[in-house]
Design a protein around this motif. Structure first.
Motif, PDB file in Angstrom:
ATOM      1  N   VAL A  57      31.350 -18.911 -36.338  1.00 33.08           N
ATOM      2  CA  VAL A  57      30.696 -19.842 -35.416  1.00 33.08           C
ATOM      3  C   VAL A  57      29.565 -19.145 -34.657  1.00 33.08           C
ATOM      4  O   VAL A  57      29.643 -17.962 -34.345  1.00 33.08           O
ATOM      5  N   GLY A  58      28.520 -19.922 -34.418  1.00 28.33           N
ATOM      6  CA  GLY A  58      27.395 -19.403 -33.650  1.00 28.33           C
ATOM      7  C   GLY A  58      26.375 -20.496 -33.401  1.00 28.33           C
ATOM      8  O   GLY A  58      26.276 -21.450 -34.170  1.00 28.33           O
ATOM      9  N   GLY A  59      25.642 -20.360 -32.341  1.00 26.38           N
ATOM     10  CA  GLY A  59      24.613 -21.335 -32.018  1.00 26.38           C
ATOM     11  C   GLY A  59      23.287 -21.006 -32.675  1.00 26.38           C
ATOM     12  O   GLY A  59      22.585 -21.885 -33.164  1.00 26.38           O
ATOM     13  N   LEU A  60      22.940 -19.731 -32.702  1.00 31.92           N
ATOM     14  CA  LEU A  60      21.668 -19.311 -33.280  1.00 31.92           C
ATOM     15  C   LEU A  60      21.809 -18.826 -34.718  1.00 31.92           C
ATOM     16  O   LEU A  60      20.903 -18.990 -35.523  1.00 31.92           O
ATOM     17  N   TYR A  61      22.930 -18.197 -35.031  1.00 32.53           N
ATOM     18  CA  TYR A  61      23.163 -17.661 -36.373  1.00 32.53           C
ATOM     19  C   TYR A  61      24.665 -17.530 -36.601  1.00 32.53           C
ATOM     20  O   TYR A  61      25.450 -17.519 -35.657  1.00 32.53           O
ATOM     21  N   GLU A  62      25.053 -17.460 -37.878  1.00 33.81           N
ATOM     22  CA  GLU A  62      26.470 -17.334 -38.212  1.00 33.81           C
ATOM     23  C   GLU A  62      26.996 -15.994 -37.705  1.00 33.81           C
ATOM     24  O   GLU A  62      26.358 -14.956 -37.866  1.00 33.81           O
ATOM     25  N   GLY A  63      28.171 -16.044 -37.090  1.00 31.23           N
ATOM     26  CA  GLY A  63      28.796 -14.840 -36.579  1.00 31.23           C
ATOM     27  C   GLY A  63      28.325 -14.436 -35.191  1.00 31.23           C
ATOM     28  O   GLY A  63      28.721 -13.393 -34.671  1.00 31.23           O
ATOM     29  N   GLU A  64      27.517 -15.281 -34.586  1.00 28.11           N
ATOM     30  CA  GLU A  64      26.953 -14.948 -33.273  1.00 28.11           C
ATOM     31  C   GLU A  64      28.036 -14.730 -32.222  1.00 28.11           C
ATOM     32  O   GLU A  64      27.946 -13.813 -31.400  1.00 28.11           O
ATOM     33  N   MET A  65      29.081 -15.551 -32.249  1.00 30.58           N
ATOM     34  CA  MET A  65      30.105 -15.441 -31.211  1.00 30.58           C
ATOM     35  C   MET A  65      30.887 -14.133 -31.355  1.00 30.58           C
ATOM     36  O   MET A  65      31.181 -13.473 -30.356  1.00 30.58           O
ATOM     37  N   LEU A  66      31.199 -13.749 -32.592  1.00 40.53           N
ATOM     38  CA  LEU A  66      31.874 -12.461 -32.795  1.00 40.53           C
ATOM     39  C   LEU A  66      30.980 -11.310 -32.337  1.00 40.53           C
ATOM     40  O   LEU A  66      31.445 -10.372 -31.686  1.00 40.53           O
ATOM     41  N   TYR A  67      29.717 -11.398 -32.679  1.00 38.73           N
ATOM     42  CA  TYR A  67      28.793 -10.352 -32.249  1.00 38.73           C
ATOM     43  C   TYR A  67      28.717 -10.292 -30.721  1.00 38.73           C
ATOM     44  O   TYR A  67      28.745  -9.207 -30.133  1.00 38.73           O
ATOM     45  N   SER A  68      28.663 -11.456 -30.087  1.00 41.64           N
ATOM     46  CA  SER A  68      28.584 -11.495 -28.624  1.00 41.64           C
ATOM     47  C   SER A  68      29.822 -10.888 -27.981  1.00 41.64           C
ATOM     48  O   SER A  68      29.726 -10.237 -26.940  1.00 41.64           O
ATOM     49  N   LEU A  69      30.983 -11.079 -28.601  1.00 39.54           N
ATOM     50  CA  LEU A  69      32.204 -10.432 -28.087  1.00 39.54           C
ATOM     51  C   LEU A  69      32.058  -8.915 -28.108  1.00 39.54           C
ATOM     52  O   LEU A  69      32.518  -8.231 -27.197  1.00 39.54           O
ATOM     53  N   SER A  70      31.413  -8.412 -29.146  1.00 43.82           N
ATOM     54  CA  SER A  70      31.259  -6.956 -29.250  1.00 43.82           C
ATOM     55  C   SER A  70      30.283  -6.403 -28.214  1.00 43.82           C
ATOM     56  O   SER A  70      30.259  -5.200 -27.974  1.00 43.82           O
ATOM     57  N   GLN A  71      29.497  -7.279 -27.602  1.00 42.65           N
ATOM     58  CA  GLN A  71      28.503  -6.848 -26.625  1.00 42.65           C
ATOM     59  C   GLN A  71      28.974  -6.967 -25.176  1.00 42.65           C
ATOM     60  O   GLN A  71      28.233  -6.619 -24.261  1.00 42.65           O
ATOM     61  N   VAL A  72      30.202  -7.440 -24.965  1.00 47.54           N
ATOM     62  CA  VAL A  72      30.736  -7.541 -23.602  1.00 47.54           C
ATOM     63  C   VAL A  72      30.904  -6.132 -23.038  1.00 47.54           C
ATOM     64  O   VAL A  72      31.330  -5.213 -23.742  1.00 47.54           O
ATOM     65  N   ASP A  73      30.572  -5.972 -21.769  1.00 41.25           N
ATOM     66  CA  ASP A  73      30.635  -4.663 -21.120  1.00 41.25           C
ATOM     67  C   ASP A  73      32.015  -4.020 -21.252  1.00 41.25           C
ATOM     68  O   ASP A  73      33.041  -4.686 -21.110  1.00 41.25           O
ATOM     69  N   ALA A  74      32.028  -2.723 -21.494  1.00 45.23           N
ATOM     70  CA  ALA A  74      33.272  -1.980 -21.639  1.00 45.23           C
ATOM     71  C   ALA A  74      34.123  -2.065 -20.370  1.00 45.23           C
ATOM     72  O   ALA A  74      35.353  -2.099 -20.438  1.00 45.23           O
ATOM     73  N   SER A  75      33.489  -2.137 -19.235  1.00 41.67           N
ATOM     74  CA  SER A  75      34.243  -2.214 -17.976  1.00 41.67           C
ATOM     75  C   SER A  75      35.093  -3.488 -17.913  1.00 41.67           C
ATOM     76  O   SER A  75      36.178  -3.477 -17.342  1.00 41.67           O
ATOM     77  N   PHE A  76      34.608  -4.563 -18.519  1.00 39.71           N
ATOM     78  CA  PHE A  76      35.381  -5.809 -18.554  1.00 39.71           C
ATOM     79  C   PHE A  76      36.671  -5.594 -19.337  1.00 39.71           C
ATOM     80  O   PHE A  76      37.754  -5.971 -18.900  1.00 39.71           O
ATOM     81  N   TRP A  77      36.562  -4.972 -20.513  1.00 35.91           N
ATOM     82  CA  TRP A  77      37.745  -4.773 -21.361  1.00 35.91           C
ATOM     83  C   TRP A  77      38.747  -3.837 -20.688  1.00 35.91           C
ATOM     84  O   TRP A  77      39.953  -4.003 -20.855  1.00 35.91           O
ATOM     85  N   LEU A  78      38.258  -2.868 -19.938  1.00 34.84           N
ATOM     86  CA  LEU A  78      39.152  -1.953 -19.227  1.00 34.84           C
ATOM     87  C   LEU A  78      39.886  -2.658 -18.096  1.00 34.84           C
ATOM     88  O   LEU A  78      41.051  -2.362 -17.823  1.00 34.84           O
ATOM     89  N   GLU A  79      39.223  -3.600 -17.458  1.00 35.74           N
ATOM     90  CA  GLU A  79      39.841  -4.305 -16.338  1.00 35.74           C
ATOM     91  C   GLU A  79      40.790  -5.408 -16.799  1.00 35.74           C
ATOM     92  O   GLU A  79      41.861  -5.591 -16.226  1.00 35.74           O
ATOM     93  N   TYR A  80      40.428  -6.121 -17.833  1.00 32.35           N
ATOM     94  CA  TYR A  80      41.224  -7.273 -18.301  1.00 32.35           C
ATOM     95  C   TYR A  80      41.866  -6.951 -19.641  1.00 32.35           C
ATOM     96  O   TYR A  80      41.453  -7.422 -20.702  1.00 32.35           O
ATOM     97  N   THR A  81      42.918  -6.146 -19.581  1.00 34.69           N
ATOM     98  CA  THR A  81      43.564  -5.675 -20.804  1.00 34.69           C
ATOM     99  C   THR A  81      44.261  -6.795 -21.570  1.00 34.69           C
ATOM    100  O   THR A  81      44.358  -6.730 -22.792  1.00 34.69           O
ATOM    101  N   GLU A  82      44.741  -7.825 -20.884  1.00 27.74           N
ATOM    102  CA  GLU A  82      45.402  -8.936 -21.590  1.00 27.74           C
ATOM    103  C   GLU A  82      44.408  -9.677 -22.470  1.00 27.74           C
ATOM    104  O   GLU A  82      44.718 -10.037 -23.606  1.00 27.74           O
ATOM    105  N   ILE A  83      43.212  -9.910 -21.957  1.00 32.97           N
ATOM    106  CA  ILE A  83      42.181 -10.575 -22.755  1.00 32.97           C
ATOM    107  C   ILE A  83      41.754  -9.666 -23.903  1.00 32.97           C
ATOM    108  O   ILE A  83      41.559 -10.121 -25.034  1.00 32.97           O
TER     109      ILE A  83
END
Length: 88
Positions: free
Chosen positions: A25-51
């Motif tokens: 799924v993606g708005g601009l191109y296929e796989g956009e949402m997966l790619y966008s997940l990979s671009q989320v700041d590392a600090s977010f993943w460290l803080e929200y371990t359940e997500i």
């Protein structure tokens, strides 16, 4: 919003739901949402371990499906039989 890293705490749950329905799924191109997940700041993943764990599980499931799909590609598939099984 995910692409812009805007309120990822709220948006990632929706992204997971949409990726489960359509992994490319993606708005601009296929796989956009997966790619966008990979671009989320590392600090977010460290803080929200359940997500983070939920996204990790999603990626494992997608990887498993990719392996199953690739194994099926190697076999000759009887398309008529698959359609008949689907119609049943």
């Amino acid at each position: 919003m995910l692409r812009q890293n805007y309120h990822p705490f709220y948006i990632i749950h929706e992204a997971i739901t949409r990726i489960r329905i359509n992994p490319i799924v993606g708005g601009l191109y296929e796989g956009e949402m997966l790619y966008s997940l990979s671009q989320v700041d590392a600090s977010f993943w460290l803080e929200y371990t359940e997500i983070r764990d939920e996204v990790l599980l999603l990626l494992i499931v997608l990887d498993y499906y990719k392996l199953v799909f690739l194994e099926e590609e190697e076999e000759e598939i009887d398309v008529v039989q698959k359609n008949n099984d689907f119609n049943k």
